[in-house]
Design a protein around this motif. Structure first.
Motif, short mmCIF file in Angstrom:
data_model
loop_
_atom_site.label_atom_id
_atom_site.label_comp_id
_atom_site.label_asym_id
_atom_site.label_seq_id
_atom_site.Cartn_x
_atom_site.Cartn_y
_atom_site.Cartn_z
N ASP A 1 -0.06 -11.73 -9.69
CA ASP A 1 1.40 -11.73 -9.83
C ASP A 1 1.82 -10.81 -10.98
N SER B 1 5.10 -9.98 -11.57
CA SER B 1 6.56 -10.05 -11.71
C SER B 1 7.00 -10.01 -13.18
N ALA C 1 8.80 -3.10 -15.82
CA ALA C 1 9.15 -2.52 -14.53
C ALA C 1 8.43 -1.20 -14.22
N TYR D 1 4.19 -0.53 -12.69
CA TYR D 1 3.54 -0.64 -11.38
C TYR D 1 4.47 -0.21 -10.25
N THR D 2 3.88 0.16 -9.16
CA THR D 2 4.60 0.53 -7.95
C THR D 2 4.78 -0.73 -7.13
N LYS D 3 5.98 -0.98 -6.69
CA LYS D 3 6.19 -2.21 -5.90
C LYS D 3 5.53 -2.06 -4.52
N ALA D 4 4.99 -3.17 -4.02
CA ALA D 4 4.42 -3.16 -2.66
C ALA D 4 5.54 -3.01 -1.64
N GLU D 5 5.23 -2.41 -0.54
CA GLU D 5 6.28 -2.21 0.46
C GLU D 5 6.69 -3.52 1.15
N THR E 1 6.55 -7.87 1.02
CA THR E 1 6.24 -9.02 0.17
C THR E 1 4.86 -9.52 0.54
N VAL F 1 -0.13 -4.87 -4.63
CA VAL F 1 0.56 -3.78 -5.33
C VAL F 1 -0.37 -2.56 -5.28
N ALA G 1 -1.00 -0.05 -10.37
CA ALA G 1 -0.42 -0.66 -11.57
C ALA G 1 -1.22 -0.20 -12.79
#
Lengths: 609, 609
Positions: free
Chosen positions: A300, A302, A306, A309-313, A315, A319, A322
């Protein structure tokens, strides 16, 4: 078997790449030949020993109720796509397309195939537990195969898999496998070091590797001088540093006497050694801060900054990329396997210089925990004990001194991420740890739901409710086990086979294979064979010296020399020598078969019990 | 072994594609499961029988002095390029590239690997003869795998290869292999038909196939009702026609009464049948002339018409493409295997219509031997006996009648190129020939110098001169042998295993596995196991009918039923039934182990001697 009919092409010279004893001796004694890089042919003598190892493995698997099956070696790629390993396995997986453009793999391991078989047949909890195994060809496309069959491309592995309704049942089979493995190695005459992957501080015992000591081993083992603690350095933990602070509050209190941290000019100081010389201090007083890049991170993030890391496409997806700052005491190394495991990351590696500059806003070499807000900071336990440390100051030619965790910075995570080394203290007993290089011969592992979940395996429980079984897997490399026996049992003259694995039990060497000596040799050979003893009779027209040297090279446990002198005694005598001993002794020719058979049976019994 | 622990998932329903008995029964009895099209997993019970076939093969190979080795399954493509089979093998060869872009094949057969091994080790004639074998995984990328393991993609084959200084030595090993094969099949309880590929008229015996009769067989066998002649239709010959003329002179003389050949108009007559109707004659009086295209022709074409073939680019290389006219009696078919063999061609097939028109300068359907100068003419023996025949006239709607070989045309070659059929006469005894469909289980073959020449194998002879060894190869399909045993030994209820291949010798079926019946079953099982008999004990909580049906399905040779009634007799009795017989008989419980062990030993001895 007569020597001249047995196709034993012994060699004086060995290939230049044969740098370890087993590789050299398997070639010299005519057990093995190379077909291509990492691909070998077992010749008749080598195959005899190989089959004996296989048979020992089979007997011990059968003894604990595992059932042998035989899937194919070439496995549909579809199954590997279901499990996800088609993508995650990397280039060591040999992928094939057939004429119809279907994907296949040449099996490196068979979790998918076995799981698919069980998925189709499993319906009720009554069928569980179930343990299945195969002894079959495997292929791993090693980029640098070497050390003969110790690290070949194609090899034979016994791989077993088990399915269970609950963890207790899994543990029972897991323990039985562990005991079977210990018996297998004992029967082969091997000293193994069972290494629990996460014993001690980390708790549990979901994985155990069976190692043999080897100078060319792939693994560094951490062992305790005082107790039985043994671990792979990739996973080894050690006792916490005596300065360890359990919480930020305790650390703050400990730092109350430390002056406030302050900036110091450190022009042209690049390495920790230079810094230590410059500041007249020791690496132990330095907090080393490294920037890591991790891919496919499942933990996790979260609460991480910000931009780190690159957000996962999607949910719940991993990831993709990062970055993390990792701080550890200056004299220690970060263990990347532990780090990856903590982050549930596919891979971790040091970030590129460009990434370091971008993320720390400072040149490479000046990262430090104080004021670092752009990255999640992971600190090793050792950093908690440092309340007057030197660190990089996130600017060129500048460091801080008098830095203390809890007071001057906090961490995103505090974890055990150090690489344990010789001299560290055992987490179980406090004894001194030391290291050995080792090769893995076997591995038993609680897989849990990884494959039964990705491949949708289920059964109905007592209440008719659909459940997913938990799973274990258990492997032994047959080739590597055989080679390791030679590594452990040889001298300058050749192999010294344990009776259980020897291609033949007895080599009969008539000084000349002619006349009375021939008659005596033939008779003794027939009597021994009749008694179930495996005999190689050296019928060659060679000088005795050549025959003796070959007998030593081949390593047959007992040598019987038949000569004119002995035969001409009032009670004809033959000379017996154990390969493992220097002394010879005489035995009455007429009693030789019975006595030798008895000795060999004792020898085998010793190994097998 | 207790039934409930043995993982025997029997089935009522079988897959729709299981059209033959062995495929159906291997699935129903829980011996086998499908992993993908043509890829199967042997489950525990199936593997036990499979290993017994393997072991019988191994024992018989060892008994004739062949030595077992184990090359890899994945073989360097380089070796296949050396032998030329990389190109010639076609798409059934599974080719792989590894991460370093090296070529490999997943072995369908191992002439190359074995030859490479021997090439490296062979130096002196003293090492010969040498016979090596493996029992190992093979892969053939069948375009339409079917019939279960009878024609799978991956399978296990015993393949042996031998090397010799001369043909007598090769023949000796070849004959020994033939005897070993007969013993192997006998021990498995199989009736095989040994088929000499070129026996009889063609002389020699360089190849023998071991066939089992099978409705779904790949091969048509030609057998003689009067003698032991048996041949694959691809190679079968028959007695020469009684009208056969040995030479052009004899033919000319025989044609002296025949009127000169003359042209006849045959408007709109296309087929031989139409022509026969039109001319009121029979196909036997017609000379059918077909145009064939052959590729990679190695026979000498220097006397063939210039335009009929493409010259090879290098001397001694095969001719890439050549065309031939082939004439045969109108009621017979040309055997393309014989034709290819005579021409030493890689492949022969009917020429395209365009090629026919171009080469005969006539529409399709009007080819004939008279006046045909553009193509080499090959005639079957039968044509020599025809001295008043009808043929095409190389022009639209025209035929010739009164044609005679020797007088009106000659041939480039006179050969046996007919496909033998039922009703033809045996070349050995003149008896009537008939046909059967068969499956090949084994093949022994004198290879000669094909591989030792292309791969440069040599040794020094007694005079120190370098020589090339001659070679033989010998294969048996293990899976197919096992399936064939089931084909031969089953009934509607299930398999009827010969004792030598049965997964267990005895199945003990207590009516209820409880109380006295359980005690008696356990005791009998222990006693039999002690006596070396393999026992399956049906410990399941199922109705007796279910257990009896499963026992019949599994096909265990002896069934022992233990019931309350028998046990309560003054001398307690159990009921014994052979799977192969209908009758049951009672045996004293206390004597049952000894009597059964004796019967099973007799049964095994019968098969093994």
């Amino acid at each position: 078997m007569n020597y001249s009919s047995a196709f034993i092409p012994t060699l004086r010279e060995v290939p230049a790449d044969a740098v370890i004893a087993s590789h050299r001796l398997m070639f010299r004694a005519g057990l093995l030949r190379k077909l291509a890089n990492g691909l070998f042919t077992y010749l008749p003598l080598g195959l005899r020993s190989f089959r004996k190892v296989e048979q020992i493995v089979r007997e011990e698997m059968d003894a604990i109720g595992a059932l042998e099956i035989k899937p194919t070696v070439v496995i549909p790629g579809e199954l590997w796509k279901e499990s996800g390993r088609w993508d995650s396995m990397g280039e060591s997986l040999l992928r094939v397309k057939n004429r119809l453009d279907n994907d296949f793999v040449v099996s490196p391991t068979a979790e998918e195939a076995f799981t698919a078989i069980v998925r189709d047949e499993l319906s009720s909890y009554r069928q569980l537990p179930l343990a299945l195994y195969q002894i079959n060809t495997k292929f791993r496309d090693e980029i640098r195969p070497r050390y003969g069959v110790m690290r070949g491309r194609e090899f034979v592995m016994k791989d077993a898999y088990s399915w269970h309704t609950n963890n207790d049942s899994l543990d029972e089979t897991y323990q039985a496998m562990g005991r079977a493995y210990r018996r297998i190695f004992k029967r082969c005459g091997l000293s193994v070091i069972p290494v629990k992957a996460d014993s001690g501080a980390m708790g549990g015992s979901g994985s155990e590797e069976f190692m043999v000591e080897s100078e060319i081993g792939d693994n560094t083992l951490i062992l305790c001088k005082a107790c039985s603690y043994a671990a792979n350095v990739e996973k080894a933990s050690c006792a916490l540093d005596s300065h360890f602070r359990p919480s930020v509050e305790v650390a703050k209190a400990a730092a109350s006497q430390t002056p406030p941290y302050e900036k110091i000019d450190t022009p042209n100081v690049k390495t920790i050694d230079e810094l230590c010389a410059f500041l007249k201090t020791e690496p132990q007083n330095f907090i080393k801060t490294l920037i890591y890049r991790a891919v496919n991170v499942e933990s996790d993030l979260s609460s991480a900054p910000a931009g780190s890391y690159t957000k996962a496409e999607q949910t719940k997806a991993a990831v993709p990329e990062a970055f993390f700052a990792v701080a550890i005491r200056g004299d220690l190394d970060v263990n990347e396997v532990k780090l990856a495991s903590i982050l549930k990351a596919g891979e971790v590696s040091l970030a590129s210089d460009a990434d370091v500059v971008r993320l720390t806003n400072a040149p490479v070499g000046f990262a430090g925990p104080v004021g670092l807000t752009s990255l999640p900071l992971i600190i090793d336990h050792t950093v908690t004990g440092m309340n007057d440390a030197v660190t990089g100051a996130l600017a060129k030619d500048l460091h801080y001194k008098h830095v203390a965790w809890g007071r001057d910075f906090e961490a995103w995570m505090v974890e055990d991420i150090r690489t344990v080394k010789a001299g560290d203290r055992c987490s179980l007993c406090g004894g001194e740890l030391y290291t050995k290089m080792g090769n893995e011969l076997g591995h038993i592992f609680k897989l849990g739901y990884k494959y039964t979940s990705s491949m949708n395996v289920s059964y109905l429980d007592e209440n008719g409710k659909s459940q997913m079984p938990t799973m274990g897997c258990y492997g032994i490399g047959v080739d590597r086990t055989l080679a390791s026996v030679i590594e452990e049992h040889h001298d300058e003259a050749g192999i010294i086979w344990p009776a259980s694995i020897a291609p033949y039990h007895v080599i009969i060497v008539p000084i000349k294979y002619d006349g009375e000596m021939k008659a005596a040799a033939d008779k003794l050979s027939a009597e021994l064979t009749q008694a179930g003893i495996e005999v190689l009779l050296d019928d060659r027209n060679e000088r005795p010296g050549v025959k003796f040297n070959d007998a030593d090279l081949l390593g047959i446990p007992f040598r019987v020399v038949i000569g004119d002198k002995g035969l001409s005694l009032p009670t004809p005598q033959v000379e017996v020598k154990r390969r493992s001993e220097k002394e010879t002794y005489n035995v009455d020719l007429n009693k030789a078969a019975a006595e030798l058979a008895e000795e060999i049976r004792e020898e085998l019994a010793k190994l097998n019990t």
